[in-house]
Design a protein around this motif. Structure first.
Motif, PDB file in Angstrom:
ATOM      1  N   LEU A  97      39.314 -33.755  57.048  1.00  0.00           N
ATOM      2  CA  LEU A  97      38.423 -33.568  56.637  1.00  0.00           C
ATOM      3  C   LEU A  97      36.817 -34.943  56.750  1.00  0.00           C
ATOM      4  CD1 LEU A  97      40.356 -31.938  53.507  1.00  0.00           C
ATOM      5  CD2 LEU A  97      39.036 -30.797  55.475  1.00  0.00           C
ATOM      6  N   VAL A  98      35.982 -33.656  57.042  1.00  0.00           N
ATOM      7  CA  VAL A  98      34.916 -34.760  56.967  1.00  0.00           C
ATOM      8  C   VAL A  98      33.752 -33.863  55.424  1.00  0.00           C
ATOM      9  CG1 VAL A  98      32.972 -35.835  57.582  1.00  0.00           C
ATOM     10  CG2 VAL A  98      35.364 -35.731  58.965  1.00  0.00           C
ATOM     11  N   SER A  99      33.367 -34.428  54.625  1.00  0.00           N
ATOM     12  CA  SER A  99      32.615 -33.761  53.477  1.00  0.00           C
ATOM     13  C   SER A  99      31.650 -34.813  53.554  1.00  0.00           C
ATOM     14  CB  SER A  99      33.856 -33.075  52.301  1.00  0.00           C
ATOM     15  OG  SER A  99      33.842 -34.456  51.667  1.00  0.00           O
ATOM     16  N   ASP A 100      30.487 -33.908  52.659  1.00  0.00           N
ATOM     17  CA  ASP A 100      29.278 -34.443  51.557  1.00  0.00           C
ATOM     18  C   ASP A 100      28.747 -33.455  50.955  1.00  0.00           C
ATOM     19  OD1 ASP A 100      27.668 -35.978  50.452  1.00  0.00           O
ATOM     20  OD2 ASP A 100      27.136 -37.824  52.621  1.00  0.00           O
ATOM     21  N   HIS A 101      27.505 -34.288  50.842  1.00  0.00           N
ATOM     22  CA  HIS A 101      27.335 -33.082  48.724  1.00  0.00           C
ATOM     23  C   HIS A 101      25.871 -32.288  49.846  1.00  0.00           C
ATOM     24  CE1 HIS A 101      29.423 -36.203  47.539  1.00  0.00           C
ATOM     25  NE2 HIS A 101      30.103 -35.278  46.645  1.00  0.00           N
ATOM     26  N   ALA A 102      25.821 -30.761  48.196  1.00  0.00           N
ATOM     27  CA  ALA A 102      24.480 -29.800  48.686  1.00  0.00           C
ATOM     28  C   ALA A 102      23.882 -30.844  47.642  1.00  0.00           C
ATOM     29  CB  ALA A 102      25.414 -28.359  47.954  1.00  0.00           C
ATOM     30  N   CYS A 103      22.936 -31.955  48.057  1.00  0.00           N
ATOM     31  CA  CYS A 103      22.230 -32.541  46.814  1.00  0.00           C
ATOM     32  C   CYS A 103      21.141 -33.303  48.460  1.00  0.00           C
ATOM     33  CB  CYS A 103      22.855 -33.837  46.998  1.00  0.00           C
ATOM     34  SG  CYS A 103      23.689 -34.952  47.434  1.00  0.00           S
ATOM     35  N   PHE A 104      19.745 -34.083  47.629  1.00  0.00           N
ATOM     36  CA  PHE A 104      19.478 -34.855  48.184  1.00  0.00           C
ATOM     37  C   PHE A 104      19.805 -35.762  47.468  1.00  0.00           C
ATOM     38  CE2 PHE A 104      16.264 -34.648  44.897  1.00  0.00           C
ATOM     39  CZ  PHE A 104      14.977 -35.796  45.196  1.00  0.00           C
ATOM     40  N   SER A 105      19.378 -36.572  49.084  1.00  0.00           N
ATOM     41  CA  SER A 105      19.416 -38.662  48.203  1.00  0.00           C
ATOM     42  C   SER A 105      18.035 -39.247  49.028  1.00  0.00           C
ATOM     43  CB  SER A 105      20.108 -38.331  48.902  1.00  0.00           C
ATOM     44  OG  SER A 105      22.106 -39.063  47.697  1.00  0.00           O
ATOM     45  N   TRP A 106      17.722 -38.831  49.733  1.00  0.00           N
ATOM     46  CA  TRP A 106      16.721 -40.118  50.839  1.00  0.00           C
ATOM     47  C   TRP A 106      14.850 -38.943  50.611  1.00  0.00           C
ATOM     48  CZ3 TRP A 106      17.060 -44.275  52.993  1.00  0.00           C
ATOM     49  CH2 TRP A 106      18.435 -44.371  53.520  1.00  0.00           C
ATOM     50  N   ALA A 107      14.648 -39.984  49.943  1.00  0.00           N
ATOM     51  CA  ALA A 107      13.119 -38.823  49.607  1.00  0.00           C
ATOM     52  C   ALA A 107      11.687 -40.818  50.200  1.00  0.00           C
ATOM     53  CB  ALA A 107      12.844 -38.100  48.456  1.00  0.00           C
ATOM     54  N   GLU A 108      10.705 -39.896  50.189  1.00  0.00           N
ATOM     55  CA  GLU A 108      10.047 -41.066  50.565  1.00  0.00           C
ATOM     56  C   GLU A 108       9.238 -41.449  48.909  1.00  0.00           C
ATOM     57  OE1 GLU A 108       6.496 -40.026  53.035  1.00  0.00           O
ATOM     58  OE2 GLU A 108       7.938 -40.936  55.177  1.00  0.00           O
ATOM     59  N   LEU A 109       9.151 -43.003  49.459  1.00  0.00           N
ATOM     60  CA  LEU A 109       8.910 -43.930  48.169  1.00  0.00           C
ATOM     61  C   LEU A 109       7.995 -44.956  48.777  1.00  0.00           C
ATOM     62  CD1 LEU A 109       8.953 -43.543  44.686  1.00  0.00           C
ATOM     63  CD2 LEU A 109      10.783 -45.615  45.117  1.00  0.00           C
ATOM     64  N   SER A 110       6.656 -45.043  48.374  1.00  0.00           N
ATOM     65  CA  SER A 110       5.520 -45.509  49.220  1.00  0.00           C
ATOM     66  C   SER A 110       5.375 -46.000  50.482  1.00  0.00           C
ATOM     67  CB  SER A 110       5.271 -46.999  48.050  1.00  0.00           C
ATOM     68  OG  SER A 110       5.476 -47.414  47.220  1.00  0.00           O
ATOM     69  N   SER A 111       5.706 -44.289  50.832  1.00  0.00           N
ATOM     70  CA  SER A 111       5.492 -45.024  52.409  1.00  0.00           C
ATOM     71  C   SER A 111       7.174 -45.010  53.389  1.00  0.00           C
ATOM     72  CB  SER A 111       4.799 -45.388  53.219  1.00  0.00           C
ATOM     73  OG  SER A 111       2.632 -44.402  52.458  1.00  0.00           O
ATOM     74  N   ALA A 112       8.065 -45.640  52.244  1.00  0.00           N
ATOM     75  CA  ALA A 112       9.570 -45.722  53.576  1.00  0.00           C
ATOM     76  C   ALA A 112      10.659 -44.711  52.193  1.00  0.00           C
ATOM     77  CB  ALA A 112       9.300 -47.403  52.830  1.00  0.00           C
ATOM     78  N   SER A 113      11.349 -44.950  53.660  1.00  0.00           N
ATOM     79  CA  SER A 113      12.375 -44.149  53.113  1.00  0.00           C
ATOM     80  C   SER A 113      13.262 -44.405  52.433  1.00  0.00           C
ATOM     81  CB  SER A 113      13.430 -43.573  54.311  1.00  0.00           C
ATOM     82  OG  SER A 113      13.564 -41.855  54.603  1.00  0.00           O
ATOM     83  N   THR A 114      13.581 -43.779  50.956  1.00  0.00           N
ATOM     84  CA  THR A 114      14.259 -44.729  50.113  1.00  0.00           C
ATOM     85  C   THR A 114      15.829 -43.941  49.512  1.00  0.00           C
ATOM     86  OG1 THR A 114      12.070 -45.280  49.565  1.00  0.00           O
ATOM     87  CG2 THR A 114      14.113 -45.497  47.217  1.00  0.00           C
ATOM     88  N   HIS A 115      16.626 -44.594  48.762  1.00  0.00           N
ATOM     89  CA  HIS A 115      17.472 -44.060  48.782  1.00  0.00           C
ATOM     90  C   HIS A 115      17.922 -43.953  47.598  1.00  0.00           C
ATOM     91  CE1 HIS A 115      22.095 -42.840  49.012  1.00  0.00           C
ATOM     92  NE2 HIS A 115      21.989 -41.821  50.171  1.00  0.00           N
ATOM     93  N   ALA A 116      18.124 -42.578  46.823  1.00  0.00           N
ATOM     94  CA  ALA A 116      18.289 -42.470  44.951  1.00  0.00           C
ATOM     95  C   ALA A 116      19.652 -43.395  44.897  1.00  0.00           C
ATOM     96  CB  ALA A 116      18.319 -40.908  45.137  1.00  0.00           C
ATOM     97  N   GLY A 117      21.181 -43.500  45.692  1.00  0.00           N
ATOM     98  CA  GLY A 117      22.276 -44.094  45.649  1.00  0.00           C
ATOM     99  C   GLY A 117      22.648 -42.637  44.757  1.00  0.00           C
TER     100      GLY A 117
END
Lengths: 303, 264
Positions: A97-117
């Motif tokens: 099985l391979v899985s992940d979540h129905a969420c968001f973790s990446w977004a732009e912050l000061s023009s940089a792709s940033t991860h929420a952890g």
């Protein structure tokens, strides 16, 4: 005459999540479990001790790769390199099985792709659905397999939802062919926190909420269940899905209901904080197997 | 619209002034800090053990807001943490910053790709043109310079912690204070200390080396058109007369700094 096959129930695969302190336990003797789930990102290294651990674990147990960082609902998609590292791990471990979540973790912050952890919630609407479907299709195309998408425990309600969570996830499955990893504890946590999230919200029956939620999912769309327990909190505090306790009695009851509805779906015991001994963890897996045996033995008798 | 709203969410998540104590959003903010502190306590395990969890989490929290996580893997996060520590109002910031540099290098070495040991190829040294030979270094080879003898400091702290059965960070802070008096103040115009970090097996090793060895390894690690330069070319570039290949090589083999030779 009744043949043996008609009386032997088909049981779900039962597994446990592997955490660092249990590496030696898992490898020293083959445990009575059907698979081991690992957090994919913990094994993205190209060499060294963790590389050796995942190689040894995969040689001894079927593996489920549970990713926690793709952020499938992110409007800024995960970097290509991230998917390629997941692909390399898939190639190395040949997971069931391979899985992940129905969420968001990446977004732009000061023009940089940033991860929420972290696993951040998305509104359940057409725009989120299109975005998540694109990301799921991209992951599935690269990994050359269907993935499972897990429902979240969410601590805020974002504006702009036009679907319920379950409607949203069903549509996601229809659009992408992915299946759901239903985290039963997440359902219970969301139900427990319901009155804190809704304006003028009232407390609801958590088991009933979870059962209704499960009833709204078509029977063929579920690929895995997660079971966990979390710390009890006072009446008006948020319950946090901290995976720090044994599975609650209520969650076991909902699990039984889920098995009756969806059949022998692979089931995983998660425990991430306040970690127990390996033996205690395996006992939780035994409980799941015991419940499944009762459910499916009865079904066989009823046939 | 989704992109903008997620960006706004992320901005709030990474804003210390918008820290929320009593709402659901605060759970995400606290979770981010807890996740970062847990991850960096593994990467910077020595620093964490010197300052304790409370002080370490304070440092991580401050770091997160200046350097948001742009990597998906927590194991890769923290490349500027050492420099950041040196700017923070924490006791012994300069020592901790240097220790953090070593912690990060060791952590990266432990995550680096495995290298196949092919020690028999060393015999090529006696038969082939050195301009066609290249050293194969063991996994994770990294070089580091510091104004402090961080290896000695780590060893000294470890020894005192064991001998005096030290369990609290205040006592470790006192040791660092002594170290600071010994090294920092007497070291203003001294030449830097040089270190090599590598992973012969599963754990990273580090060792103090001479300036000549540092330059030698720097030259060897240099890549020209993505190709590591040959032993012959590296020897041509070394002007430091204190460096001796004949002295360095047996040590590099026995320490498993190099694990083979390639012929190109």
């Amino acid at each position: 005459m009744i043949s043996l096959n008609t009386t032997t129930p088909q049981l779900p695969l039962i597994g446990v999540g592997l955490r660092h302190i249990h590496y030696n336990d898992a490898l020293s003797a083959r445990a009575n479990i059907d698979f081991i789930e690992v957090h994919a990102e913990n094994f993205f290294t190209e060499g060294g001790a963790t590389y050796q651990v995942i190689t040894d674990i995969a040689a001894n147990y079927p593996i489920s790769l549970h990713a926690t960082s793709l952020g499938l609902g992110s409007a800024v998609p995960a970097p290509e390199q991230q998917l390629n590292q997941l692909l390399a791990l898939v190639d190395r471990t040949d997971p069931i099985l391979v899985s992940d979540h129905a969420c968001f973790s990446w977004a732009e912050l000061s023009s940089a792709s940033t991860h929420a952890g972290d696993l951040l919630p998305v509104p359940f609407n057409e725009e989120s659905l299109a975005c998540m479907a694109n990301n799921v299709l991209r992951a599935q195309a690269l990994l050359k397999r269907t993935i499972l998408v897990e429902n979240l425990s969410a601590y805020i309600q974002l504006p702009g939802s036009t679907y319920s969570e379950s409607e949203f996830l069903v549509k996601l499955c229809e659009l992408t062919g992915c299946k759901l990893l239903i985290d039963i504890n997440n359902l219970m946590v969301n139900a427990t926190n319901h009155h804190l999230l809704e304006p003028n919200g009232e407390k609801i029956d958590t088991k009933e909420f979870a059962k209704q939620w499960l009833n709204s999912i078509p029977k063929n769309m579920v690929g895995e269940f997660h079971l966990a327990g979390c710390t009890a909190v006072p009446e008006n505090d948020f319950m946090i899905d901290d995976h720090s306790q044994p599975v609650s009695d209520d969650a076991w009851q909902v699990y039984k209901f889920a098995l009756e509805r969806f059949g022998p779906v692979p089931t995983l015991i998660e425990w991430d904080e306040n970690l127990p001994s390996w033996t205690t963890l395996l006992k939780e897996a035994d409980k799941a197997r015991h419940i499944a045996t009762k459910v499916f033995s009865r079904e066989v008798r009823e046939v | 619209m989704l992109k903008e709203s997620q960006s706004t969410f992320m901005q709030t998540l990474y804003s210390p002034e918008k820290m929320s104590q009593d709402t659901g959003f605060g759970i995400y903010q606290r979770s981010l800090i807890a996740n970062a502190a847990r991850a960096l306590s593994i990467t910077f395990s020595t620093v964490h053990s010197y300052v304790g969890n409370a002080e370490f989490t304070k440092l991580v929290r401050a770091y997160l807001y200046v350097y948001p996580k742009t990597q998906y893997d927590w194991g890769e996060y923290g490349d500027k943490f050492a420099t950041f520590i040196s700017t923070q109002p924490v006791s012994h910031a300069m020592i901790l910053a240097e220790i953090a540099k070593l912690d990060f290098a060791c952590h990266q070495a432990e995550r680096s790709a495995d290298i196949v040991n092919d020690i028999e190829t060393l015999s090529l040294l006696s038969s082939e043109d050195p301009y066609h030979l290249h050293f194969q270094f063991n996994a994770g080879l990294t070089l580091l310079s510091s104004h402090l003898p961080i290896d000695i400091i780590k060893q000294l702290v470890s020894q005192r912690v064991t001998e005096d059965k030290i369990t609290n960070v205040n006592d470790i802070s006192n040791i660092l204070h002594e170290v600071s008096n010994t090294y920092e103040q007497s070291n203003e115009n001294k030449a830097p200390y040089y270190f090599v970090i590598w992973r012969p097996d599963m754990q990273a090793n580090y060792e103090q080396i001479t300036q000549g060895e540092f330059v030698w390894l720097s030259v060897l690690k240099n890549r020209k058109d993505k190709v590591q330069i040959s032993i012959g070319e590296a020897l041509d570039r070394i002007t430091d007369e204190t460096f001796s290949l004949v002295d360095w090589l047996p040590n590099a083999i026995s320490n498993r700094l190099i694990c083979g030779i390639t012929l190109k």
